[in-house]
Each structure stands twice: as structure tokens, then as C-alpha cells.
Design a protein around this motif. Structure first.
Motif, PDB file in Angstrom:
ATOM      1  N   ILE A  24     -25.827 105.768  30.035  1.00  0.00           N
ATOM      2  CA  ILE A  24     -26.685 106.900  30.394  1.00  0.00           C
ATOM      3  C   ILE A  24     -26.106 108.158  29.765  1.00  0.00           C
ATOM      4  CG2 ILE A  24     -27.615 108.322  32.257  1.00  0.00           C
ATOM      5  CD1 ILE A  24     -27.357 105.840  34.076  1.00  0.00           C
ATOM      6  N   VAL A  25     -26.915 108.824  28.957  1.00  0.00           N
ATOM      7  CA  VAL A  25     -26.567 110.127  28.404  1.00  0.00           C
ATOM      8  C   VAL A  25     -27.400 111.130  29.191  1.00  0.00           C
ATOM      9  CG1 VAL A  25     -26.525 111.607  26.370  1.00  0.00           C
ATOM     10  CG2 VAL A  25     -26.152 109.139  26.114  1.00  0.00           C
ATOM     11  N   CYS A  26     -26.740 111.889  30.061  1.00  0.00           N
ATOM     12  CA  CYS A  26     -27.420 112.840  30.929  1.00  0.00           C
ATOM     13  C   CYS A  26     -27.060 114.245  30.481  1.00  0.00           C
ATOM     14  CB  CYS A  26     -27.002 112.607  32.388  1.00  0.00           C
ATOM     15  SG  CYS A  26     -27.720 113.782  33.547  1.00  0.00           S
ATOM     16  N   GLY A  27     -28.057 114.990  30.042  1.00  0.00           N
ATOM     17  CA  GLY A  27     -27.821 116.360  29.618  1.00  0.00           C
ATOM     18  C   GLY A  27     -28.308 117.343  30.671  1.00  0.00           C
ATOM     19  N   LEU A  68     -18.439  97.127  26.376  1.00  0.00           N
ATOM     20  CA  LEU A  68     -19.884  96.938  26.277  1.00  0.00           C
ATOM     21  C   LEU A  68     -20.235  96.899  24.798  1.00  0.00           C
ATOM     22  CD1 LEU A  68     -22.638  96.803  27.661  1.00  0.00           C
ATOM     23  CD2 LEU A  68     -22.697  99.289  27.613  1.00  0.00           C
ATOM     24  N   HIS A  69     -20.726  95.777  24.347  1.00  0.00           N
ATOM     25  CA  HIS A  69     -21.055  95.605  22.929  1.00  0.00           C
ATOM     26  C   HIS A  69     -22.538  95.918  22.711  1.00  0.00           C
ATOM     27  CE1 HIS A  69     -20.924  93.985  18.891  1.00  0.00           C
ATOM     28  NE2 HIS A  69     -21.995  93.252  19.186  1.00  0.00           N
ATOM     29  N   ILE A  70     -22.819  96.932  21.910  1.00  0.00           N
ATOM     30  CA  ILE A  70     -24.205  97.304  21.620  1.00  0.00           C
ATOM     31  C   ILE A  70     -24.665  96.520  20.395  1.00  0.00           C
ATOM     32  CG2 ILE A  70     -25.759  99.191  20.985  1.00  0.00           C
ATOM     33  CD1 ILE A  70     -23.792 101.072  22.436  1.00  0.00           C
ATOM     34  N   ASP A  71     -25.780  95.806  20.570  1.00  0.00           N
ATOM     35  CA  ASP A  71     -26.347  95.033  19.470  1.00  0.00           C
ATOM     36  C   ASP A  71     -27.859  95.241  19.436  1.00  0.00           C
ATOM     37  OD1 ASP A  71     -27.375  93.483  21.540  1.00  0.00           O
ATOM     38  OD2 ASP A  71     -25.863  91.914  21.313  1.00  0.00           O
ATOM     39  N   ASP A  72     -28.542  94.443  18.630  1.00  0.00           N
ATOM     40  CA  ASP A  72     -29.993  94.612  18.452  1.00  0.00           C
ATOM     41  C   ASP A  72     -30.809  94.326  19.707  1.00  0.00           C
ATOM     42  OD1 ASP A  72     -29.574  95.308  15.831  1.00  0.00           O
ATOM     43  OD2 ASP A  72     -30.067  93.348  15.012  1.00  0.00           O
ATOM     44  N   THR A  73     -30.187  93.785  20.741  1.00  0.00           N
ATOM     45  CA  THR A  73     -30.932  93.551  21.984  1.00  0.00           C
ATOM     46  C   THR A  73     -31.033  94.812  22.838  1.00  0.00           C
ATOM     47  OG1 THR A  73     -28.973  92.831  23.217  1.00  0.00           O
ATOM     48  CG2 THR A  73     -30.213  91.130  22.013  1.00  0.00           C
ATOM     49  N   PHE A  74     -30.295  95.847  22.482  1.00  0.00           N
ATOM     50  CA  PHE A  74     -30.362  97.126  23.196  1.00  0.00           C
ATOM     51  C   PHE A  74     -31.572  97.927  22.727  1.00  0.00           C
ATOM     52  CE2 PHE A  74     -26.257  96.390  24.813  1.00  0.00           C
ATOM     53  CZ  PHE A  74     -25.967  97.382  25.741  1.00  0.00           C
ATOM     54  N   CYS A  75     -31.971  98.889  23.544  1.00  0.00           N
ATOM     55  CA  CYS A  75     -32.997  99.844  23.136  1.00  0.00           C
ATOM     56  C   CYS A  75     -32.569 101.233  23.605  1.00  0.00           C
ATOM     57  CB  CYS A  75     -34.370  99.477  23.697  1.00  0.00           C
ATOM     58  SG  CYS A  75     -34.486  99.518  25.489  1.00  0.00           S
ATOM     59  N   ILE A  76     -33.144 102.235  23.005  1.00  0.00           N
ATOM     60  CA  ILE A  76     -32.919 103.624  23.410  1.00  0.00           C
ATOM     61  C   ILE A  76     -34.133 104.018  24.235  1.00  0.00           C
ATOM     62  CG2 ILE A  76     -32.633 106.004  22.614  1.00  0.00           C
ATOM     63  CD1 ILE A  76     -31.474 104.732  19.982  1.00  0.00           C
ATOM     64  N   LEU A 106     -38.241 106.051  35.290  1.00  0.00           N
ATOM     65  CA  LEU A 106     -36.880 105.787  34.826  1.00  0.00           C
ATOM     66  C   LEU A 106     -36.137 104.789  35.705  1.00  0.00           C
ATOM     67  CD1 LEU A 106     -35.746 109.329  33.650  1.00  0.00           C
ATOM     68  CD2 LEU A 106     -36.708 107.455  32.313  1.00  0.00           C
ATOM     69  N   SER A 107     -36.611 104.579  36.920  1.00  0.00           N
ATOM     70  CA  SER A 107     -35.976 103.564  37.766  1.00  0.00           C
ATOM     71  C   SER A 107     -36.251 102.160  37.225  1.00  0.00           C
ATOM     72  CB  SER A 107     -36.463 103.686  39.211  1.00  0.00           C
ATOM     73  OG  SER A 107     -37.830 103.348  39.300  1.00  0.00           O
ATOM     74  N   GLN A 108     -37.231 102.053  36.333  1.00  0.00           N
ATOM     75  CA  GLN A 108     -37.572 100.769  35.702  1.00  0.00           C
ATOM     76  C   GLN A 108     -36.930 100.616  34.327  1.00  0.00           C
ATOM     77  OE1 GLN A 108     -39.358  98.431  37.407  1.00  0.00           O
ATOM     78  NE2 GLN A 108     -39.180  99.913  39.065  1.00  0.00           N
ATOM     79  N   CYS A 109     -35.895 101.391  34.087  1.00  0.00           N
ATOM     80  CA  CYS A 109     -35.200 101.337  32.800  1.00  0.00           C
ATOM     81  C   CYS A 109     -34.637  99.931  32.595  1.00  0.00           C
ATOM     82  CB  CYS A 109     -34.074 102.368  32.800  1.00  0.00           C
ATOM     83  SG  CYS A 109     -33.290 102.548  31.205  1.00  0.00           S
ATOM     84  N   PRO A 110     -34.912  99.338  31.444  1.00  0.00           N
ATOM     85  CA  PRO A 110     -34.453  97.961  31.218  1.00  0.00           C
ATOM     86  C   PRO A 110     -32.932  97.872  31.096  1.00  0.00           C
ATOM     87  CG  PRO A 110     -35.408  98.867  29.221  1.00  0.00           C
ATOM     88  CD  PRO A 110     -35.624  99.880  30.299  1.00  0.00           C
ATOM     89  N   GLN A 111     -32.411  96.691  31.392  1.00  0.00           N
ATOM     90  CA  GLN A 111     -31.001  96.423  31.145  1.00  0.00           C
ATOM     91  C   GLN A 111     -30.772  96.485  29.634  1.00  0.00           C
ATOM     92  OE1 GLN A 111     -28.459  95.795  33.377  1.00  0.00           O
ATOM     93  NE2 GLN A 111     -29.941  96.401  34.928  1.00  0.00           N
TER      94      GLN A 111
END
Length: 127
Positions: A115-118, A31-39, A76-81
Motif C-alpha cells: 500500500i502506497v498511501c499519500g 514479497l516477490h513482485i511478478d506479472d501476477t501483481f497489478c497496480i 478499495l476494500s475489494q482490492c485484489p491480493q
């Protein structure tokens, strides 16, 4: 004389710059993370989780030359790709399968997001 105090500059530098190796070719698909990702963090998150998200944003910007936007969402079910979702197990409405220890976390990588789940917000920050 100033050289004796050069270590202070290193202490002020939280993330090391330019860790990305553009010539690296992975052996298998990744999985390549680039500028199209968001946090993504849940709307109404506490200070610890918000600070963790901003620290992650700074890491990607400083070390990986990647500018990610931090977004707060209510559902959170609407979390973007193409996102890195950082949330507690209660915010994700997940059962915690491990020993209930503050600051514990789990990271899962799926086809289009991470997903980072704490267990709690401290766990999100550790992840």
C-alpha cells in the motif's frame, strides 16, 4: 561530433532498463513482485495519481521486466491480493498520523500486497 550530444539519449531515458538481478537470492523471505501483481488506484482518481500509477507501471516494465496491469476500482476494500494499491489517506479512509504536508507518503508491505498511501495525490506520486 555526435558523441557530444549522447547525453541527450540518457536524458530521454526515464527508467534505467534491466535493473533486475535474476541471480540474487535474498537472505530472508521477501514479497516477490511478478506479472501476477497489478497496480490498483481508486476509480475517479485525479491526473496526478493516474500519472503516478502509469509511471510505476513503466518502471516495472522497463527496469524489472515485469508487466503489471493498472486497474481502477470503486471499492478499495475489494482490492485484489497481489496488488500495489496507490491511494490518498482520504481515499483509504485512514487518519494521517504524520505532519500534514503535501507530497508526504507512507509505504506498507503486507503478506500479499503493498500500500502506497499519500497525504495527497502528490504524496502518492512521491511514494
Amino acid at each position: 561530433m555526435g558523441a557530444n550530444y549522447d547525453f541527450r539519449q540518457e536524458l530521454l531515458q526515464w527508467h534505467r532498463p534491466n535493473l533486475l538481478c535474476p541471480d540474487y537470492i535474498p537472505q530472508q523471505p521477501v514479497l516477490h513482485i511478478d506479472d501476477t501483481f497489478c497496480i490498483v488506484i481508486p476509480e475517479g482518481s485525479g491526473e496526478v495519481l493516474q500519472t503516478a500509477a502509469l509511471d510505476l507501471q513503466d518502471y516495472f516494465f522497463t527496469s524489472m521486466q515485469c508487466a503489471l496491469v493498472v486497474r481502477r476500482i470503486k471499492d478499495l476494500s475489494q482490492c485484489p491480493q497481489r496488488s500495489i494499491l496507490v491511494a490518498t489517506c482520504s481515499q483509504l479512509q485512514r487518519a494521517w498520523c504524520y505532519e500534514a504536508v503535501s507530497a508526504s507518503y507512507e509505504i506498507s508491505v503486507e503478506a500479499e500486497h503493498i500500500i502506497v498511501c499519500g497525504y495527497d495525490e502528490r504524496g502518492c506520486a512521491q511514494g
